[in-house]
Scaffold this motif. Structure first.
Motif, PDB file in Angstrom:
ATOM      1  N   VAL A  68     -12.346 -27.621   7.224  1.00 32.72           N
ATOM      2  CA  VAL A  68     -11.141 -27.277   8.111  1.00 32.72           C
ATOM      3  C   VAL A  68     -10.554 -26.745   6.343  1.00 32.72           C
ATOM      4  O   VAL A  68      -9.648 -25.311   6.538  1.00 32.72           O
ATOM      5  N   HIS A  69     -10.743 -26.623   4.889  1.00 34.17           N
ATOM      6  CA  HIS A  69     -10.450 -26.042   3.489  1.00 34.17           C
ATOM      7  C   HIS A  69     -11.304 -24.252   3.699  1.00 34.17           C
ATOM      8  O   HIS A  69     -10.298 -23.244   3.658  1.00 34.17           O
ATOM      9  N   VAL A  70     -12.304 -24.465   4.564  1.00 33.55           N
ATOM     10  CA  VAL A  70     -12.945 -22.928   4.523  1.00 33.55           C
ATOM     11  C   VAL A  70     -11.983 -22.429   5.905  1.00 33.55           C
ATOM     12  O   VAL A  70     -12.345 -20.851   5.851  1.00 33.55           O
ATOM     13  N   HIS A  71     -11.380 -23.271   6.726  1.00 32.80           N
ATOM     14  CA  HIS A  71     -10.963 -22.270   7.595  1.00 32.80           C
ATOM     15  C   HIS A  71      -9.869 -22.016   7.890  1.00 32.80           C
ATOM     16  O   HIS A  71      -9.409 -21.206   7.678  1.00 32.80           O
ATOM     17  N   ARG A  72      -9.078 -22.830   6.769  1.00 32.71           N
ATOM     18  CA  ARG A  72      -7.790 -22.585   6.455  1.00 32.71           C
ATOM     19  C   ARG A  72      -7.651 -21.310   5.535  1.00 32.71           C
ATOM     20  O   ARG A  72      -6.912 -19.945   5.444  1.00 32.71           O
ATOM     21  N   PHE A  73      -8.923 -21.072   4.873  1.00 29.73           N
ATOM     22  CA  PHE A  73      -8.650 -20.206   3.940  1.00 29.73           C
ATOM     23  C   PHE A  73      -9.317 -18.776   4.288  1.00 29.73           C
ATOM     24  O   PHE A  73      -8.691 -17.866   3.967  1.00 29.73           O
ATOM     25  N   LEU A  74     -10.503 -18.502   5.227  1.00 28.53           N
ATOM     26  CA  LEU A  74     -10.138 -17.628   6.620  1.00 28.53           C
ATOM     27  C   LEU A  74      -8.918 -17.343   7.107  1.00 28.53           C
ATOM     28  O   LEU A  74      -8.992 -15.962   8.010  1.00 28.53           O
ATOM     29  N   THR A  75      -7.981 -17.602   7.918  1.00 26.88           N
ATOM     30  CA  THR A  75      -6.978 -17.961   8.988  1.00 26.88           C
ATOM     31  C   THR A  75      -6.027 -17.765   7.882  1.00 26.88           C
ATOM     32  O   THR A  75      -4.593 -17.611   9.059  1.00 26.88           O
ATOM     33  N   ASP A  76      -5.703 -18.373   6.910  1.00 30.08           N
ATOM     34  CA  ASP A  76      -3.884 -18.479   6.202  1.00 30.08           C
ATOM     35  C   ASP A  76      -3.439 -17.315   6.234  1.00 30.08           C
ATOM     36  O   ASP A  76      -2.238 -17.309   6.196  1.00 30.08           O
ATOM     37  N   GLY A  77      -4.230 -15.589   5.906  1.00 32.13           N
ATOM     38  CA  GLY A  77      -3.606 -14.679   5.938  1.00 32.13           C
ATOM     39  C   GLY A  77      -3.153 -14.401   5.061  1.00 32.13           C
ATOM     40  O   GLY A  77      -2.299 -13.788   4.435  1.00 32.13           O
ATOM     41  N   LEU A  78      -3.457 -15.334   3.756  1.00 32.17           N
ATOM     42  CA  LEU A  78      -2.653 -15.122   2.229  1.00 32.17           C
ATOM     43  C   LEU A  78      -4.150 -14.967   1.520  1.00 32.17           C
ATOM     44  O   LEU A  78      -4.587 -13.946   0.396  1.00 32.17           O
ATOM     45  N   SER A  79      -4.880 -15.525   1.401  1.00 33.03           N
ATOM     46  CA  SER A  79      -6.619 -16.010   1.010  1.00 33.03           C
ATOM     47  C   SER A  79      -7.216 -14.635   1.151  1.00 33.03           C
ATOM     48  O   SER A  79      -7.625 -14.511   0.083  1.00 33.03           O
ATOM     49  N   LEU A  80      -7.650 -14.021   2.406  1.00 31.41           N
ATOM     50  CA  LEU A  80      -8.799 -13.510   2.603  1.00 31.41           C
ATOM     51  C   LEU A  80      -7.913 -12.151   1.324  1.00 31.41           C
ATOM     52  O   LEU A  80      -9.195 -11.379   0.482  1.00 31.41           O
ATOM     53  N   PRO A  81      -6.384 -11.263   1.556  1.00 30.11           N
ATOM     54  CA  PRO A  81      -6.286 -10.357   1.135  1.00 30.11           C
ATOM     55  C   PRO A  81      -6.352 -10.897   0.175  1.00 30.11           C
ATOM     56  O   PRO A  81      -6.196  -9.278  -1.228  1.00 30.11           O
ATOM     57  N   VAL A  82      -5.839 -11.330  -1.531  1.00 31.66           N
ATOM     58  CA  VAL A  82      -6.026 -12.136  -2.501  1.00 31.66           C
ATOM     59  C   VAL A  82      -7.687 -11.765  -2.766  1.00 31.66           C
ATOM     60  O   VAL A  82      -7.606 -10.755  -3.540  1.00 31.66           O
ATOM     61  N   LEU A  83      -8.526 -12.520  -1.942  1.00 31.87           N
ATOM     62  CA  LEU A  83     -10.042 -12.178  -2.152  1.00 31.87           C
ATOM     63  C   LEU A  83     -10.213 -10.284  -2.170  1.00 31.87           C
ATOM     64  O   LEU A  83     -11.038  -9.513  -3.191  1.00 31.87           O
TER      65      LEU A  83
END
Ligand SMILES: Nc1ncnc2c1ncn2[C@@H]1O[C@H](COP(=O)(O)OP(=O)(O)O)[C@@H](O)[C@H]1O
Ligand SMILES: [Mg+2]
Lengths: 302, 370
Positions: A68-83
């Motif tokens: 669930v956390h990996v899923h959130r990272f990939l889909t929450d729209g915030l984490s990927l841009p920060v990365l």
């Protein structure tokens, strides 16, 4: 029998191990790979184990394993841009450090021994002061009442203070300066390894300074450039203090993001997931750069 | 060794061979004088060897000729024009460095092409020239290899092709055969001799190997501690060494201390070992007083019985060296003496035997001030 194949005997079935002569076992024990044991222990305890813990924490949920956390990272729209922004920061910093560091390294190798002693001190000085001190020095330079703004207003070039602190370009410049030794030192070592007769041969064949630099010196110093880029990239991606203080609250990068999720949000599983994602991405970029570098320099290692 | 003993290709080197004159050239590194007042003149097309022991300044002088080093004082002229301040390319020198200095990240063809590109030759002309030069040094099959994939001899040929491709007017070689094993060395020496003969290019070769210098050079400049000791043909250097240093550095020699007794007519020299030598003349030193007489081992021979004897000596050891036999002898007072003669050309002698010696050619025994 050389060490590596000798150590295979240790892992071999008991019957085979018993068949090994005493002398052979002695040699296995004294073999060179065993000198790396302390390093291996250090690696296991301080690198492999923490990563395992991160993985364990990152995929554990209240009801057992979960993605669930990996899923959130990939889909929450915030984490990927920060990365993405963090990796770009690393690359941009490496690029700026390269532009600053390469000429500095050239200057160093062409200087007289006396000037070299002075230059090496200037080059490694940043390593001798803590990153925190260097960061605050930049705050003093870039702040609203900092050196740059005071000078600009004093000269009447600008009406009021210009925003320098808390901007991405200044963060990149600051990080590039702070990590500059990591770029300069490997390039210096690569440049010093170039046989001076190669540049002489180039001159004797009619090539000017720039042609010699571009066709002989730069290609032969690529191993140092690659090492420098990798080091600065990895260091800039993880520079929590500088990123937070010079970048300010509005520029969010992965290290601060992890800190917020873990320490402030107490969301340890998600913090662990972000950490893993950063680790994997940085390693992936490093591997890519390394591969590109190997391709470019493969003829140096025939 | 060279698989394709092809017909010698016409030389692709279109040399405008230059002459070289050095006038009172001196060079100091800090306090150390490395080149000490050297003057010499080299004619167009000559093959010159700079010969001397390691550290005597040969490389430094070569680098001065090349234009890498500006001498502390003195002048370098090429084809009559002063070249001070000109770099190596402007002087038209082609250089083969001691370790060849091939560009490791470029193929053989790209190495040879390098100077042509720097000169802005058009592509088609460059390609043709590279092919021509690689054919000339018999490396056509290796055009796409990298230097690391070549043997020492092959690397050297590529370095030669690279230096010659741009039509230099002088070829400079620093210890070109030093890194090669003995068989290959002879092959490459023959190759260089062929290239020089075909191209007629003014060539200066630095070497510490006197046999190499004697075999290849038209004239040899012998250096010791930065000073030019003698500049002459191999025969002059070998038969009439101008100084004690040259006589012992080039070839082997026996130096016998003694006193020159007279200044006119036949020279009579009382050696410290006892015998009095009579030479047609004492040269280069003819002043009575303490002297050293230099006698080459092959200039001594075992006297046949009944013949007058110049020396008596005792045989200490006999060493067959293939075509020649070396004798280690001792004079009455213990002074060691070496003698060399062709196998079977003279009566043999065994260790411990008493032998009588003759000087084969007394005109080739230089006398030096002691
Ligand atoms: N760049 C330099 N700086 C100081 N000393 C040097 C330098 N190059 C050569 N020397 C010294 O000059 C002397 C002659 O050197 P070199 O010309 O290389 O001799 P060779 O080629 O005859 O062996 C040596 O004593 C060497 O140590
Ligand atoms: Mg030398």
């Amino acid at each position: 029998m050389p060490g590596p194949s000798g150590s295979a005997a240790v892992a071999a079935p008991a019957a085979a191990a018993a068949a090994a002569t005493p002398r052979r076992r002695l040699r296995v024990r004294l073999g060179r790979p065993w000198l790396a044991l302390p390093l291996l222990a250090f690696f296991l305890v301080f690198v492999a184990l923490p990563v395992l813990v991160l993985v364990a924490v990152g995929i554990s949920g209240p009801d057992g394993l979960t993605l669930v956390h990996v899923h959130r990272f990939l889909t929450d729209g915030l984490s990927l841009p920060v990365l993405g922004r963090t990796l770009m920061l690393g690359l941009a910093t490496a690029a700026v450090a390269l532009v600053l560091g390469y000429p500095l390294a050239l200057l160093f190798v062409s200087a007289s021994p006396r000037l070299q002693r002075l230059l090496i001190l200037l080059i490694v000085l940043p390593l001798l002061t803590s990153a925190v001190v260097r960061t605050f020095a930049w705050v003093v330079i870039l702040g609203r009442q900092g050196l740059v703004n005071e000078t600009l207003t004093g000269l009447g070039l600008v009406g009021g203070p210009v925003a320098l602190l808390y901007t991405e370009p200044m963060l990149i410049l600051t990080l590039a300066q702070i990590e500059l030794p990591l770029m300069t030192l490997p390039i210096i070592s690569a440049l010093s390894a170039i046989d001076p007769r190669l540049t002489e041969a180039s001159a004797a064949l009619g090539a000017g300074r720039w042609r010699t630099l571009l066709l002989v010196v730069v290609p032969l110093s690529l191993p140092g450039v690659i090492a420098g880029v990798l080091l600065v990239f990895a260091a800039a991606c993880g520079a929590l203090v500088t990123q937070s203080i010079v970048g300010g609250g509005r520029l969010l990068f992965m290290p601060m993001y992890i800190y917020q999720q873990g320490m402030q949000g107490q969301n340890w599983p998600f913090a662990a997931t972000i950490s893993l994602m950063l680790l994997i991405s940085v390693l992936a970029v490093v591997a890519l750069l390394n591969m590109a570098g190997r391709l470019a320099t493969r003829h140096l290692h025939v | 060794m060279l698989a394709d003993a092809a017909l010698p290709s016409p030389s692709p080197v279109r040399a405008r061979s230059a002459s070289v004159e050095l006038t009172s050239v001196s060079h100091r590194f800090g306090p150390a004088t490395v080149i000490d007042d050297v003057s010499l003149a080299i004619a167009p097309g000559e093959f010159i060897a700079f010969l001397g022991p390691s550290g005597c300044g040969k490389t430094t002088l070569l680098r001065i000729v090349a234009g890498f080093i500006t001498p502390s004082s003195g002048e370098v002229r090429m084809s009559g024009a002063a070249v001070g301040g000109l770099g190596p390319a402007e002087r038209g020198v082609g250089i083969v460095f001691q370790n060849y200095a091939l560009f490791p990240h470029m193929t053989v063809a790209r190495n040879v092409d390098y100077g042509l590109r720097a000169r802005g030759w058009p592509r088609a002309r460059r390609d043709a020239r590279v092919r021509e030069m690689l054919g000339f040094v018999r490396m056509s099959a290796f055009a796409d290899r990298y230097p690391r994939q070549l043997s020492g001899g092959q690397q050297q040929r590529v370095a030669l092709a690279r230096a010659l491709a741009v039509d230099p007017s002088i070829l400079l070689l620093d210890e070109p055969f030093g890194a090669l094993d003995k068989n290959l060395r002879l092959d490459m020496q023959i190759e260089l001799e062929r290239i020089h003969r075909d191209a007629g290019l003014t060539t200066i070769m630095v070497t510490h190997d006197q046999e190499e210098a004697l075999a290849l050079a038209d004239r040899i400049a012998v250096f010791d501690a930065g000073r030019l000791e003698q500049f002459g043909t191999p025969q002059e250097i070998y038969d009439r060494p101008a100084t004690r240093f040259v006589s012992s550095f080039v070839g082997h020699t026996n130096l016998l201390p003694g006193r020159l007794l007279n200044s006119r007519g036949e020279a009579r020299i009382a050696t410290d070992a006892g015998p009095v030598l009579v030479l047609p003349q004492a040269r280069p030193c003819g002043r009575p007083g303490r002297v050293l007489v230099a006698i080459r081992p092959e200039n001594l021979r075992l006297a046949t019985s009944g013949e007058a004897s110049a020396f008596a000596a005792v045989v200490r050891a006999v060493m067959p060296l293939g075509p020649t036999i070396a004798y280690d002898l001792a004079l009455a007072d213990g002074t060691p003496l070496k003698l060399l003669h062709m196998r079977g050309a003279a009566p043999g002698a065994t260790p411990g035997a008493q032998v009588h010696l003759q000087i084969a050619d007394p005109t080739h025994c230089p006398v030096y001030i002691d």
